[in-house]
Design a protein around this motif. Sequence first.
Motif: not given
Length: 101
Positions: A9-11, A31-32
């Motif tokens: 679920g993370e990039t 993150v963003d």
Amino acid sequence: MIQEFQYKGETFRVNAHGVAGHEEVFIMHLVDDEEMGEISIDRMTEENDTSAPIEAICVMLCDKLIIEQEIECADPDAGFAWVEGNRIRKVLPSNTGAAAH
């Protein structure tokens, strides 16, 4: 190669260069669109399975980074998936002799 992928679920972004199985691989947690934690491996000098595909190395490094940075994953059960359309750069051989191999 520089490409984004999703894991748990993370990039993340991978920057890998060198010959398959002997690359230097850098992983950044995004993150963003901001680079947060980073981890790397030099597959030529550090112990690893040189026959493992780059995806497996990404997962191994992400698992270490998640623990080291205490990242609370958005979806801990989600697997690895390349982010389509977000390949930033794919490095090609610099000469035609290398391209044939």
